[in-house]
Design a protein around this motif. Structure first.
Motif, PDB file in Angstrom:
ATOM      1  N   ALA A 115       0.667  -1.041   0.103  1.00  0.00           N
ATOM      2  CA  ALA A 115      -0.038   0.102   0.032  1.00  0.00           C
ATOM      3  C   ALA A 115       0.881   1.284  -0.083  1.00  0.00           C
ATOM      4  O   ALA A 115       1.951   1.176   0.616  1.00  0.00           O
ATOM      5  N   GLY A 116       0.206   2.249  -0.617  1.00  0.00           N
ATOM      6  CA  GLY A 116       0.994   3.537  -0.625  1.00  0.00           C
ATOM      7  C   GLY A 116       0.074   4.860  -0.310  1.00  0.00           C
ATOM      8  O   GLY A 116      -1.078   4.537  -0.234  1.00  0.00           O
ATOM      9  N   ILE A 117       0.467   5.730   0.284  1.00  0.00           N
ATOM     10  CA  ILE A 117      -0.123   6.775   0.646  1.00  0.00           C
ATOM     11  C   ILE A 117       0.383   8.158   0.380  1.00  0.00           C
ATOM     12  O   ILE A 117       1.471   8.491   0.231  1.00  0.00           O
ATOM     13  N   LEU A 118      -0.604   9.352  -0.067  1.00  0.00           N
ATOM     14  CA  LEU A 118      -0.007  10.500  -0.712  1.00  0.00           C
ATOM     15  C   LEU A 118      -1.082  11.426   0.047  1.00  0.00           C
ATOM     16  O   LEU A 118      -2.357  11.592  -0.422  1.00  0.00           O
ATOM     17  N   ILE A 119      -0.387  12.292   0.802  1.00  0.00           N
ATOM     18  CA  ILE A 119      -1.316  13.237   1.539  1.00  0.00           C
ATOM     19  C   ILE A 119      -0.943  14.664   1.040  1.00  0.00           C
ATOM     20  O   ILE A 119       0.371  14.830   1.040  1.00  0.00           O
ATOM     21  N   GLU A 120      -1.954  15.208   0.777  1.00  0.00           N
ATOM     22  CA  GLU A 120      -1.838  16.733   0.198  1.00  0.00           C
ATOM     23  C   GLU A 120      -2.655  17.561   1.143  1.00  0.00           C
ATOM     24  O   GLU A 120      -4.123  17.525   1.511  1.00  0.00           O
ATOM     25  N   ASN A 121      -2.052  18.950   1.680  1.00  0.00           N
ATOM     26  CA  ASN A 121      -2.475  19.439   2.787  1.00  0.00           C
ATOM     27  C   ASN A 121      -2.793  20.889   2.238  1.00  0.00           C
ATOM     28  O   ASN A 121      -2.008  21.413   1.112  1.00  0.00           O
ATOM     29  N   GLN A 122      -3.867  21.501   2.574  1.00  0.00           N
ATOM     30  CA  GLN A 122      -4.172  22.803   2.307  1.00  0.00           C
ATOM     31  C   GLN A 122      -4.043  23.594   3.638  1.00  0.00           C
ATOM     32  O   GLN A 122      -4.581  23.374   4.699  1.00  0.00           O
ATOM     33  N   LEU A 123      -3.074  24.882   3.785  1.00  0.00           N
ATOM     34  CA  LEU A 123      -2.717  25.299   4.755  1.00  0.00           C
ATOM     35  C   LEU A 123      -3.122  26.972   4.714  1.00  0.00           C
ATOM     36  O   LEU A 123      -3.311  27.406   3.858  1.00  0.00           O
ATOM     37  N   ARG A 124      -3.256  27.373   5.973  1.00  0.00           N
ATOM     38  CA  ARG A 124      -3.615  28.810   6.140  1.00  0.00           C
ATOM     39  C   ARG A 124      -2.725  29.224   7.445  1.00  0.00           C
ATOM     40  O   ARG A 124      -2.903  29.037   8.489  1.00  0.00           O
ATOM     41  N   GLY A 125      -1.781  30.030   6.771  1.00  0.00           N
ATOM     42  CA  GLY A 125      -0.877  30.389   8.069  1.00  0.00           C
ATOM     43  C   GLY A 125      -0.054  29.259   8.525  1.00  0.00           C
ATOM     44  O   GLY A 125       0.396  28.317   7.798  1.00  0.00           O
ATOM     45  N   ASP A 126      -0.055  28.897   9.819  1.00  0.00           N
ATOM     46  CA  ASP A 126       0.621  27.669  10.203  1.00  0.00           C
ATOM     47  C   ASP A 126      -0.597  26.544  10.673  1.00  0.00           C
ATOM     48  O   ASP A 126      -0.055  25.763  11.308  1.00  0.00           O
ATOM     49  N   LEU A 127      -1.643  26.882  10.078  1.00  0.00           N
ATOM     50  CA  LEU A 127      -2.877  25.907  10.502  1.00  0.00           C
ATOM     51  C   LEU A 127      -3.170  24.814   9.392  1.00  0.00           C
ATOM     52  O   LEU A 127      -3.034  25.465   8.100  1.00  0.00           O
ATOM     53  N   VAL A 128      -3.075  23.643   9.305  1.00  0.00           N
ATOM     54  CA  VAL A 128      -3.446  22.720   8.393  1.00  0.00           C
ATOM     55  C   VAL A 128      -4.992  22.678   8.409  1.00  0.00           C
ATOM     56  O   VAL A 128      -5.611  22.384   9.213  1.00  0.00           O
ATOM     57  N   LEU A 129      -5.578  23.358   7.341  1.00  0.00           N
ATOM     58  CA  LEU A 129      -6.995  23.420   7.199  1.00  0.00           C
ATOM     59  C   LEU A 129      -7.851  22.395   6.870  1.00  0.00           C
ATOM     60  O   LEU A 129      -8.672  22.066   7.436  1.00  0.00           O
ATOM     61  N   SER A 130      -7.075  21.896   5.755  1.00  0.00           N
ATOM     62  CA  SER A 130      -7.762  20.619   5.185  1.00  0.00           C
ATOM     63  C   SER A 130      -6.746  19.830   4.605  1.00  0.00           C
ATOM     64  O   SER A 130      -5.674  20.007   4.199  1.00  0.00           O
ATOM     65  N   SER A 131      -7.116  18.342   4.858  1.00  0.00           N
ATOM     66  CA  SER A 131      -6.128  17.172   4.230  1.00  0.00           C
ATOM     67  C   SER A 131      -6.693  16.426   3.380  1.00  0.00           C
ATOM     68  O   SER A 131      -7.923  15.980   3.546  1.00  0.00           O
ATOM     69  N   ILE A 132      -5.952  15.954   2.152  1.00  0.00           N
ATOM     70  CA  ILE A 132      -6.725  14.819   1.556  1.00  0.00           C
ATOM     71  C   ILE A 132      -5.480  13.717   1.484  1.00  0.00           C
ATOM     72  O   ILE A 132      -4.587  13.924   1.445  1.00  0.00           O
ATOM     73  N   VAL A 133      -6.041  12.680   2.193  1.00  0.00           N
ATOM     74  CA  VAL A 133      -5.255  11.547   2.462  1.00  0.00           C
ATOM     75  C   VAL A 133      -5.587  10.612   1.498  1.00  0.00           C
ATOM     76  O   VAL A 133      -6.477   9.514   1.536  1.00  0.00           O
ATOM     77  N   GLY A 134      -4.731  10.403   0.377  1.00  0.00           N
ATOM     78  CA  GLY A 134      -4.845   9.316  -0.454  1.00  0.00           C
ATOM     79  C   GLY A 134      -4.169   8.156  -0.187  1.00  0.00           C
ATOM     80  O   GLY A 134      -2.945   7.921   0.125  1.00  0.00           O
ATOM     81  N   ILE A 135      -5.171   7.228  -0.330  1.00  0.00           N
ATOM     82  CA  ILE A 135      -4.468   5.807  -0.089  1.00  0.00           C
ATOM     83  C   ILE A 135      -4.847   4.739  -1.197  1.00  0.00           C
ATOM     84  O   ILE A 135      -6.130   4.571  -1.635  1.00  0.00           O
ATOM     85  N   GLY A 136      -3.784   3.797  -1.492  1.00  0.00           N
ATOM     86  CA  GLY A 136      -4.082   2.892  -2.712  1.00  0.00           C
ATOM     87  C   GLY A 136      -3.420   1.684  -2.046  1.00  0.00           C
ATOM     88  O   GLY A 136      -2.369   1.485  -1.359  1.00  0.00           O
ATOM     89  N   ILE A 137      -4.266   0.748  -1.949  1.00  0.00           N
ATOM     90  CA  ILE A 137      -4.141  -0.570  -1.264  1.00  0.00           C
ATOM     91  C   ILE A 137      -4.097  -1.883  -2.260  1.00  0.00           C
ATOM     92  O   ILE A 137      -5.323  -1.994  -2.725  1.00  0.00           O
ATOM     93  N   ASN A 138      -3.448  -2.733  -2.461  1.00  0.00           N
ATOM     94  CA  ASN A 138      -3.388  -3.530  -3.162  1.00  0.00           C
ATOM     95  C   ASN A 138      -4.282  -4.830  -2.532  1.00  0.00           C
ATOM     96  O   ASN A 138      -3.818  -5.511  -1.906  1.00  0.00           O
ATOM     97  N   VAL A 139      -5.431  -5.134  -3.161  1.00  0.00           N
ATOM     98  CA  VAL A 139      -6.216  -5.873  -2.343  1.00  0.00           C
ATOM     99  C   VAL A 139      -6.322  -7.356  -3.157  1.00  0.00           C
ATOM    100  O   VAL A 139      -5.772  -8.214  -2.968  1.00  0.00           O
ATOM    101  N   ASN A 140      -7.007  -7.339  -4.599  1.00  0.00           N
ATOM    102  CA  ASN A 140      -7.175  -8.644  -5.437  1.00  0.00           C
ATOM    103  C   ASN A 140      -6.302  -8.398  -6.575  1.00  0.00           C
ATOM    104  O   ASN A 140      -6.744  -9.453  -7.439  1.00  0.00           O
ATOM    105  N   GLN A 141      -5.464  -7.705  -6.737  1.00  0.00           N
ATOM    106  CA  GLN A 141      -4.611  -7.688  -8.014  1.00  0.00           C
ATOM    107  C   GLN A 141      -3.473  -8.698  -7.859  1.00  0.00           C
ATOM    108  O   GLN A 141      -3.018  -9.020  -6.648  1.00  0.00           O
TER     109      GLN A 141
END
Ligand code: BTN
Length: 246
Positions: A115-141
């Motif tokens: 599995a792999g994870i790609l996190i992309e954050n949206q910041l305002r000043g020094d605050l993490v406003l929102s995060s996109i936590v992308g997750i890919g898991i090899n299940v039945n491949q």
């Protein structure tokens, strides 16, 4: 503290370029719930860390992005990586032995990536406003053409796994670790991360721009750098500066 657990709002797609891209557009267009998941059956331009491509066979794997409003300062941003890694690790460990986190957030089973994870954050000043936590898991491949060091639940267990069941378990675990994050329980998160970290306190071979060397992971710095003991000196590494040699 007014955090009330994640809202399991699911946006199910058939095909998309990247669930992270879709989640980013969603975030811009509207205020979606904390805990919203964008999931797809097929991803045509999946993105990985450091500009890599994430290839995943259609209909067989988990491909999703979780949207969070973490309310933490950028100083604690690495905790998002910890949360996502631990949730994926814990879910896979229900099915498999020897599931490890390779710093910062690859998930390995017997030293092969599952599995792999790609996190992309949206910041305002020094605050993490929102995060996109992308997750890919090899299940039945079953076949991994371009990545020889990869595996899946199916390739290890020889049986199909129900994607819905697996996702429900994953979501419960994400909720659990996000809860620790919202409580600002960074100490417990780091401790659990260390318990599952590949190579911690073990002498292994690494490679940087000077060549290969023996080193021992001693921990992760507050900013998320890998702290390696090398010839009795503690060296801090960024993601692009070091490679694990298996
Ligand atoms: C990596 O190991 O390099 C990270 C891979 C992350 C892949 C997931 S799949 C769902 C989400 N959408 C993307 O485009 N990437 C992430």
């Amino acid at each position: 503290m007014n955090y009330k657990r994640l809202t399991p709002h699911l946006v199910q797609l058939t095909t998309v370029d990247s669930t992270n891209n879709y989640a980013a557009k969603l975030l811009k267009a509207t205020k979606v719930a904390n805990g919203t998941v964008v999931m797809t059956k097929r991803q045509t331009e999946g993105r990985g860390q450091t500009g890599n491509v994430w290839e995943t066979e259609a209909d067989k794997n988990l491909i999703l992005s979780l949207i969070l409003y973490p309310e933490i300062s950028v100083n604690h941003i690495f905790n998002l990586t910890i949360v996502a890694s631990l949730a994926v690790q814990k879910t896979l460990a229900v099915y498999l032995n020897n599931v490890k986190i390779k710093w910062p957030n690859d998930i390995l089973v017997n030293e092969k990536k599952i599995a792999g994870i790609l996190i992309e954050n949206q910041l305002r000043g020094d605050l993490v406003l929102s995060s996109i936590v992308g997750i890919g898991i090899n299940v039945n491949q079953e076949n991994f053409v371009s990545t020889k060091n990869a595996c899946s639940l199916k390739s290890l267990l020889n049986q199909d796994i129900d994607l819905n069941e697996f996702f429900n378990l994953l979501y419960t675990n994400l909720d659990f670790y996000v809860n620790l994050l919202m409580e600002k329980n960074f100490k417990t998160l780091l401790q659990r991360y260390y318990e599952n970290l590949y190579g911690i306190n073990q002498e292994l071979i690494y490679e940087d721009n000077t060549g290969q060397f023996n080193g021992t992971i001693k921990g992760i710095s507050d900013s998320g750098k890998l702290m390696l003991m090398r010839d009795n000196i503690l060296v801090h590494y960024d993601l692009k500066e070091i490679r694990f040699v298996f």
